[in-house]
Structures are given as C-alpha cells and as structure tokens.
Design an enzyme around this catalytic site. Structure first.
Site, mmCIF file in Angstrom:
data_model
loop_
_atom_site.group_PDB
_atom_site.id
_atom_site.type_symbol
_atom_site.label_atom_id
_atom_site.label_comp_id
_atom_site.label_asym_id
_atom_site.label_seq_id
_atom_site.Cartn_x
_atom_site.Cartn_y
_atom_site.Cartn_z
ATOM 1 N N SER A 87 73.119 -73.436 32.319
ATOM 2 C CA SER A 87 71.789 -73.767 31.803
ATOM 3 C C SER A 87 71.014 -74.595 32.841
ATOM 4 C CB SER A 87 71.944 -74.481 30.463
ATOM 5 O OG SER A 87 70.716 -74.477 29.775
ATOM 6 N N ASP A 143 71.729 -65.302 23.448
ATOM 7 C CA ASP A 143 71.391 -66.680 23.800
ATOM 8 C C ASP A 143 70.068 -67.043 23.138
ATOM 9 O OD1 ASP A 143 70.483 -69.000 25.193
ATOM 10 O OD2 ASP A 143 71.808 -68.480 26.864
ATOM 11 N N HIS A 150 74.668 -69.396 23.864
ATOM 12 C CA HIS A 150 74.483 -70.349 24.963
ATOM 13 C C HIS A 150 75.570 -71.421 24.991
ATOM 14 C CE1 HIS A 150 71.741 -71.840 28.071
ATOM 15 N NE2 HIS A 150 71.818 -73.064 27.584
#
Lengths: 280, 280
Positions: free
Chosen positions: A149, A225, A257
């Site tokens: 991320s 996600d 995610h």
C-alpha cells in the site's frame, strides 16, 4: 549514531526476530525497527529484504502478520521492517489517519509543520541501511525492497531512484499513482507544498515512464481490494506497458487489501528477491 | 442456534479466512471465532485443526500471527480459532489478566459469579464443533486439536477426554500441571471451587497418568520460555514417560513463549495432525 537499543529478541525459525530502536539523525527522534536475521547470518553477511508498511502501520504489522520469516529463513535472507513515520510527542501529527504519524509517505517533507522530522525518504534509503550494515551482518550490496500500500509506493519510488542500493523490487497493492489520487495529493501538498512538479519524483507511474528500473518489478494486486480506486493500479500497468519495463503485474482474483492477501503472496515475492539478489 | 453472522471474510492462500459470530447457548453470550477454509473445502468436507489460544488472547491472535494458513492450505485442512472466554458487559470479569474474560481456562465454571457464562469446556468440545459441522464443510469425524499456553492446556485436557471427537493432539508450551501452578490453582479455585479433586480432570499431567490418549501427542516447549515455572513441562514429561504415552516432547533451544515460537513450529504440528487425520 550507532547506539542501537535492543527492545526485544525472539528466536524464530532458527534465526532471530528482533525489535530495536535508535536516535535517528534525519528524523530527529527515536525510531523503532524490526529485523529478522536468519540462522545463516551467523556465518557472514546475508542479503536483506526491506518491507515498507502502509498507512497506520508501525514496524510491527508486517513483522507479525506476513509469515515472511519462514521464507526468509529458507533463503538465508534478513528482513527489515522500518516504521512508517517519525514518532513522538514532539513530532507533528494530524487527526486524520492518512496524514502525520503513521503516514510518512516515504518523502522528505519541506513544509511546516512536517519538515522538522518527516524525512522517511532519507531514513529508508540512507540512514537506516548504513546503520544496519554497520551494526548487523547484512550485505549492503545485496538488498531488495518491497512494501504494501503506502509502503508499496515507498518501495517502488525508492527502488527506482536507487537501483544500486536496492537491487530487487516488488510491491503489494501499491499506491501507484499518488499525484492523481486522494492517497497522495493531500499528503504531497502538506509535506511537499503546492508545486506539483516536485511530486512526480514520488509517483511510481511517473518514474516508470521517466527511467524505470534495471530489473524485473513484481507486483501483486487483489481484485477485490476496496481501495483500488485510490491505489490506481491501471496507471502503473499502463506505464509499465508503455515503457516495456520488465515486470510481472498479477491481479489476484478475490483478494482484498489485508495482510491475508500479503501473506498469501509473500512466498513468491521472497523467491523473486532471493533469485535477483543471488550473486549480486 | 445456527444463526452465524459473517463479520468479515478474506481470501487467503486460495481459501477463505473468515471471522464469524453466533449466540452461544452454553456461554449465553455472542461468541466470535475465526475459521480458515482451504480451497479444497469447495469440493467437500475437509479435516479441521482447532487452535486454542492463551491468556489475554481472542480468536484473532493465532489467526494473524502463526502463518498457519499456508500449511493448512497445503494439507487441505481447515483451521478453527475459538475465543478464549465468554465476552460482554453482562459477563463477569476480573481486573487480573489471568482471570475472567480472556482467561476462561477451558472449564465449565460451577462457582459464582462465573457459572452463568464461563462454559468453555462445553463450548469447545460440543457446541462449536456441532455448529461448524452444520454450517461449514467440515468433517466432524476428522478433527484435531492444538493450542498455546492456556490453550495448550485446553487442547490436552479436551483432547484426552474426547479422543473420538479430536483424533489428533498437540500443544505449544502448554500449562501442563495447572493443579500445581499459579496458572491454574487460582483459576480452578475461582471457577470450580475448593474441592481439588474436581480440578484433576483439567490437569494434563493427571490425565496422562489416568488414561492418556490413543495416539501420539506432539509438544513443543521453548527452553527460554520466561513462564516455564508456571507451565511445569517437567510434570507432564514425567507423566508421559511413566505411562509410556506415545509422544514427542521437543525442547526448543533458545525459543521463548511468543508467537514467533509458535510460528516456527506450526509447520510440524500441522504435518502431525494431517498425517494422523488422513483416512480417519
């Protein structure tokens, strides 16, 4: 500079999972990091894989949630888990989860109130590697970098900027085009100011178009996600294709995610780094 | 009884790591559990391994910290992560970390104020297995049980008492002789009252001497476990030797009591359960 405090050490897969802290010169505060040293480090310097974490994370999340130590121990590779920002009462912060402490975005801030401490770019690319190579049996010529991320953004931008320091590169669900995303524009404006040209050095999609990376970039992205519109994987894929950058971009059907996504694909990432670093 | 709420589901190693809750009849409160279903569960009922956690833990700790899903997915095995006690504002509690919520010790409490909700023995051995077999593709005839610390105590005592329900058995650093330890005497007195004879059914070392287990018991214990005097591994080892119980008791040099210890040896435990459950 080299006063490293040992906070805790756990034996793990025949090696040692430690947590350490030190006074950072560039961040001007005490910084904590995790380091897994495989058993092989007893016999000499080992390659290392840097794992940069995402928003709200500390050094701890990836260290306890990815199961990466098993794979690292198999490949005789160390794992470095830096924090995601400077910390402390003296360090500027913001009530939003995505700005300030826990959200350093791996840049050197130039704007007040952030410029005093928020220098994660220098910290991850220079200060911490030098400290670790000095204090632990790590081979500074054999380092790879990955992240998740916001940490995937950090890994891609730092890796593409310093390919001689980070000789292998991958990312999990990276923030891939932050100059065009609410995960990026807000933070770059706060940390770097209003000149958007200065932001581009911190945008993986721009860097791929600008100069790319002299090796294969491995990326995994979950198809479910929930943050995919903020991550902008399509911009990065388009840039990779346009520049014919050597890359493997994997859309993983049904994955989200979370660290359950990361743990599912960390075996392939560590294999990727081990293969690239072998003999480097 | 069978209203199972899905709190979250993550794709993980080709299967699904879910967190669910339901109104427990025996604990008389909402109970949360984690369940990993491997990809193989699409094609029919799969074996399962129950992981009971230790003091202060919830369903979550082992689910995020052991890396067990990789090994379970390889063996086509489900993982069940129950909570360690009843929970809620209506549920009795204590300010000590080792009594009350998070410290159910896997017994049916008979004493006030605990007897209203603290029935983890029945919950783990009966209610939750029945619920899971009804709601998910688990084979109720092919279940193994393990656990860590207080959960190792729960696994050993429940496993040895119900060998037909739990056909394979192991433990990580179990509380092995709680009738003789401050991790045990305090709780048994509170939950079960002052008659120490009633405690013995909840002491693994006593159960080994009394009837043992019709299969190999696998145990790992770290040599640098800071709680070793509370865990009393020696009493259990002595009992195993005296009764010639089939067992593998491994002292692991340098390992402590943390999940880094558990994650280091979970591959062998899952292998042990998979081998024992194969064909059962």
């Amino acid at each position: 500079m080299n006063r490293v405090k040992t906070l805790v050490e756990h034996r793990c897969f025949g090696g040692t999972q430690g947590v350490y802290s030190h006074q950072s010169e560039c961040c001007r505060c005490e910084m904590t990091f995790g380091l897994f040293l495989p058993d092989a480090a007893k016999d000499g310097r080992v390659p290392s894989l840097w794992f940069l974490s995402g928003l709200t994370c500390t050094h701890e999340n990836a260290m306890i949630k990815t199961g990466a130590q098993y794979w690292a121990s198999r490949h005789g590779m160390a794992l470095v888990f830096p924090d995601t920002s400077p910390r402390g009462e003296d360090v500027a912060d913001h009530s939003d989860y995505d700005l300030g402490q826990g959200a350093g975005f791996y840049v050197n801030a130039t704007e007040t109130p952030w410029s005093g401490h928020f220098r994660m770019w220098d910290y991850v690319s220079e200060e911490l590697p030098a400290l670790l190579a000095d204090r632990f049996p790590l081979d500074p010529g054999s380092q790879g970098i990955t992240g998740h991320s916001m940490g995937g953004h950090g890994a891609l931008t730092i890796g593409m900027t310093f390919p001689d320091r980070f000789r292998s590169l991958s990312a999990f669900a990276p923030i891939a085009n932050p100059t065009q995303s609410d995960w990026g524009r807000k933070q770059f404006k706060a940390y770097l100011g209003g000149n958007e040209d200065a932001w581009k050095a911190h945008d993986a999609s721009h860097l791929v178009a600008r100069h790319g990376y002299p090796g294969k970039i491995l990326i995994d992205q979950g198809s479910k996600d929930p943050f995919i519109d903020l991550l902008c994987p399509k911009a990065l894929e388009t840039a990779l294709a346009a520049s014919r950058q050597e890359a493997g971009f994997h859309h993983r059907s049904g994955y989200d995610h979370s660290y359950f996504f990361v743990m599912s694909f960390i075996p392939g990432h560590i294999q990727h780094h081990a293969a690239a670093l072998k003999g480097s």
